[in-house]
Write an enzyme that holds these catalytic residues in place. Sequence first.
Site, short mmCIF file in Angstrom:
data_model
loop_
_atom_site.label_atom_id
_atom_site.label_comp_id
_atom_site.label_asym_id
_atom_site.label_seq_id
_atom_site.Cartn_x
_atom_site.Cartn_y
_atom_site.Cartn_z
N ASP A 229 1.47 -1.40 -0.20
CA ASP A 229 -0.28 -0.50 -0.14
C ASP A 229 0.43 1.55 -0.38
O ASP A 229 2.04 1.30 1.00
CB ASP A 229 -0.55 0.26 1.04
CG ASP A 229 -2.08 -0.93 1.38
OD1 ASP A 229 -1.35 -1.70 0.71
OD2 ASP A 229 -3.01 -1.07 2.25
N HIS A 231 -1.17 4.59 -0.51
CA HIS A 231 -1.82 5.44 0.01
C HIS A 231 -1.57 6.47 -0.32
O HIS A 231 -2.08 7.44 0.99
CB HIS A 231 -2.55 4.58 1.35
CG HIS A 231 -3.46 4.16 1.58
ND1 HIS A 231 -4.21 4.09 0.75
CD2 HIS A 231 -3.58 2.90 2.22
CE1 HIS A 231 -5.25 2.96 1.60
NE2 HIS A 231 -4.70 1.75 2.06
N ASP A 258 -3.73 0.00 -3.50
CA ASP A 258 -4.62 0.87 -2.43
C ASP A 258 -3.13 2.36 -2.94
O ASP A 258 -2.54 2.22 -2.14
CB ASP A 258 -4.11 0.42 -0.89
CG ASP A 258 -5.30 -0.32 -0.60
OD1 ASP A 258 -6.40 -0.71 -1.11
OD2 ASP A 258 -5.90 -0.70 0.53
N ASP A 261 -6.45 7.09 -1.48
CA ASP A 261 -7.45 7.30 -0.31
C ASP A 261 -5.65 7.24 0.83
O ASP A 261 -4.93 7.08 0.30
CB ASP A 261 -8.19 6.57 -0.08
CG ASP A 261 -9.21 6.52 -0.78
OD1 ASP A 261 -9.76 7.31 -1.30
OD2 ASP A 261 -10.07 4.97 -1.46
N ARG A 262 -6.69 8.29 1.40
CA ARG A 262 -6.18 8.06 3.21
C ARG A 262 -4.75 9.15 2.97
O ARG A 262 -5.39 10.41 3.78
CB ARG A 262 -5.33 7.18 3.66
CG ARG A 262 -6.46 5.95 3.67
CD ARG A 262 -7.07 5.93 5.00
NE ARG A 262 -7.58 4.41 5.21
CZ ARG A 262 -9.04 4.90 6.09
NH1 ARG A 262 -9.16 5.16 6.63
NH2 ARG A 262 -9.12 3.46 6.23
N ASN A 290 -8.21 -2.71 -2.94
CA ASN A 290 -9.59 -2.70 -2.22
C ASN A 290 -10.16 -1.30 -1.91
O ASN A 290 -11.48 -0.94 -2.50
CB ASN A 290 -9.78 -2.80 -0.96
CG ASN A 290 -9.14 -2.27 0.46
OD1 ASN A 290 -7.89 -2.55 0.44
ND2 ASN A 290 -10.01 -2.03 0.92
N HIS A 291 -9.10 -0.26 -2.28
CA HIS A 291 -9.49 1.14 -2.09
C HIS A 291 -9.67 1.71 -3.51
O HIS A 291 -9.33 3.23 -3.83
CB HIS A 291 -8.37 2.08 -2.16
CG HIS A 291 -8.22 2.66 -0.67
ND1 HIS A 291 -10.02 2.88 -0.23
CD2 HIS A 291 -8.25 1.33 0.77
CE1 HIS A 291 -9.48 2.90 1.13
NE2 HIS A 291 -8.55 1.97 1.91
N HIS A 339 -3.92 -8.18 -3.70
CA HIS A 339 -3.50 -7.15 -2.70
C HIS A 339 -4.03 -8.05 -1.46
O HIS A 339 -3.88 -7.78 -0.31
CB HIS A 339 -4.24 -5.94 -3.21
CG HIS A 339 -5.07 -4.78 -1.38
ND1 HIS A 339 -3.85 -4.36 -1.69
CD2 HIS A 339 -6.09 -4.46 -0.78
CE1 HIS A 339 -4.48 -3.36 -0.25
NE2 HIS A 339 -5.10 -3.71 -0.03
N ARG A 387 -13.36 -6.29 9.19
CA ARG A 387 -13.93 -5.57 8.20
C ARG A 387 -15.46 -5.85 7.81
O ARG A 387 -16.05 -5.17 7.37
CB ARG A 387 -12.80 -5.43 7.02
CG ARG A 387 -11.31 -5.43 7.17
CD ARG A 387 -11.05 -5.58 5.72
NE ARG A 387 -9.66 -5.69 5.60
CZ ARG A 387 -8.61 -4.81 5.76
NH1 ARG A 387 -8.49 -3.71 5.75
NH2 ARG A 387 -6.70 -5.60 6.07
N HIS A 414 -2.54 -4.61 2.21
CA HIS A 414 -3.55 -4.32 3.11
C HIS A 414 -3.69 -4.24 4.59
O HIS A 414 -4.86 -3.74 4.93
CB HIS A 414 -4.66 -5.82 2.68
CG HIS A 414 -6.22 -6.05 2.71
ND1 HIS A 414 -6.73 -4.63 2.12
CD2 HIS A 414 -6.95 -6.27 2.60
CE1 HIS A 414 -8.13 -4.50 2.65
NE2 HIS A 414 -8.12 -6.03 3.49
MN LIG Z 1 -6.02 -2.39 1.12
#
Ligand SMILES: [Mn+2]
Length: 491
Positions: A229, A231, A258, A261-262, A290-291, A339, A387, A414
């Site tokens: 990730d 991010h 990923d 995001d964030r 997943n992002h 991921h 989650r 992840h």
């Molecule tokens: Mn993730």
Amino acid sequence: MSLNALIIVSALSFYFGVIVQCDVCFSDKDYENAIKYYSEALELNSSNAIYYSNRSLAYLRTECYGYALADATKALEIDKNYIKGYYRRATSNMALGKFKAALKDYETVVRVRPNDKDARMKYQECNKIVKQKAFERAIASDEIKKSVVDSLDIENMTIEDDYDGPKLEDGKVTLTFMKEMMDWFKDQKKLHRKCAYQILVQVKDVLSKLPSLVEITLKEAEKITICGDTHGQYYDLLNIFKLNGLPSETNPYLFNGDFVDRGSFSLEVILTLFGFKLLYPDNFHLLRGNHETDNMNQMYGFEGEVKAKYTAQMFQLFSEVFQWLPLAQCINSKVLVMHGGLFSEDGVTLEDLRKIERNRQPPDSGPMCDLLWSDPQPQNGRSVSKRGVSCQFGPDVTERFLDQNKLDYIVRSHEVKAEGYEVTHSGKCITVFSAPNYCDQMGNKGAYIHLRGSDLKPEFHQFTAVVSILYSKSLYLLGLSSCVVSPIWLW
Ligand SMILES: [Mn+2]
Ligand SMILES: *[C@@H]1O[C@H](CO)[C@@H](O)[C@H](O)[C@H]1NC(C)=O
Ligand SMILES: *[C@@H]1O[C@H](CO)[C@@H](O)[C@H](O)[C@H]1NC(C)=O
Ligand SMILES: *[C@@H]1O[C@H](CO)[C@@H](O)[C@H](O)[C@H]1NC(C)=O
């Protein structure tokens, strides 16, 4: 108000609500301790609805929405008149995007407590989203979705005279362009929208020609670098290139999802990665996380960032491109990279992965969902996911999958890890995470992995964050980064 605006507003109210407490909770580890405390209390008395309800709140705050939902449900099983339980279950379902289920519980709360202003507001907010979704479904079935690419006239977009930033050369990404663009971004300047569109349209074409499972072969002397990730942590991405060399035909990379995001610089990260994909299509690899999905981008910052820096239309195009990112990559028929992780059922084969029709938002279950969302667990078997999406899989699940597919081990990302990586399941399941000091808070190291064709042994390299607070706070203040929405252990 549009659905997006609504979601952002509700995310922001949450964000501002929590930011004040955050320093406290981080130093005191309040939520972690609360979870421990209520778990112990529940061991002594498992028929206390308040313990479940209070632990549910702690899980919500740590983004374990699946566990939060389970606890709220349990509280209601014990005491169906416990109103807070309905409230918590609604909040969990909202976070999981299950708006209809949430609405039912908010209705109950509002009926029993007609004077509760907060509950009424939440109910109205949720009701609007449910109606908006119904409306979107109704119009979606009337028209076949057209690509943004068809409505763009890139040739005719003019680059104003006062723009002195990087431009593609004859419509092509070159190494010079990439170096200029990275410097430009480093100074926090904006790439011209024409160039951004050129990159997006071209990378969509390149990605859409790839299979869902990419298979590559490293020769004896060759090495690939696998990163987890990132991010939106652009300065840390630059640091990886500084430490490990720029991507090239002889310095291949695989970025394991990923990207956005964030962090505050998702656009800079993703345009840099897409640029390298265009420059070295066979030696620079990207997998979907997943992002790289609409739901996540709506809630965790990327959609807002693209709209603020460019337009809603450009976000639409990003969404189309993300749908073409491959889902897994196999190296020398021995190492499988994805991921999230493995599957909710045994028996999934590499052939099944090749056949996935990936040009879509991921479904709620099945192999495509699992590849993006699942997590390993230390105990054998499978459990429900903390989650609330996909599952957790144990060492026996990994073992059977590897045996059946004649693989040595898997590499996934992840989850944030203190050391930047973690080796579990007797060395057969490796996690790698490349966003150091995640969200300016976690104090974790980042890591990347070298794999050589000669022995395919993972070699770990750790690094620390270059900058954090200094660069990224500006976007927090604009509400464009959702890093601080709550303490994050998971994503
Ligand atoms: Mn993730
Ligand atoms: C457990 O908690 C419930 C709810 O507070 C209470 O009614 C019950 O008596 C407790 N049971 C024991 C064994 O303490
Ligand atoms: C549960 O949480 C509430 C605050 O939401 C608090 O007032 C209460 O004391 C907690 N109950 C227990 C048993 O810890
Ligand atoms: C550019 O726009 C003009 C006027 O709208 C149009 O006539 C022309 O065909 C366009 N050129 C290209 C390359 O699309």
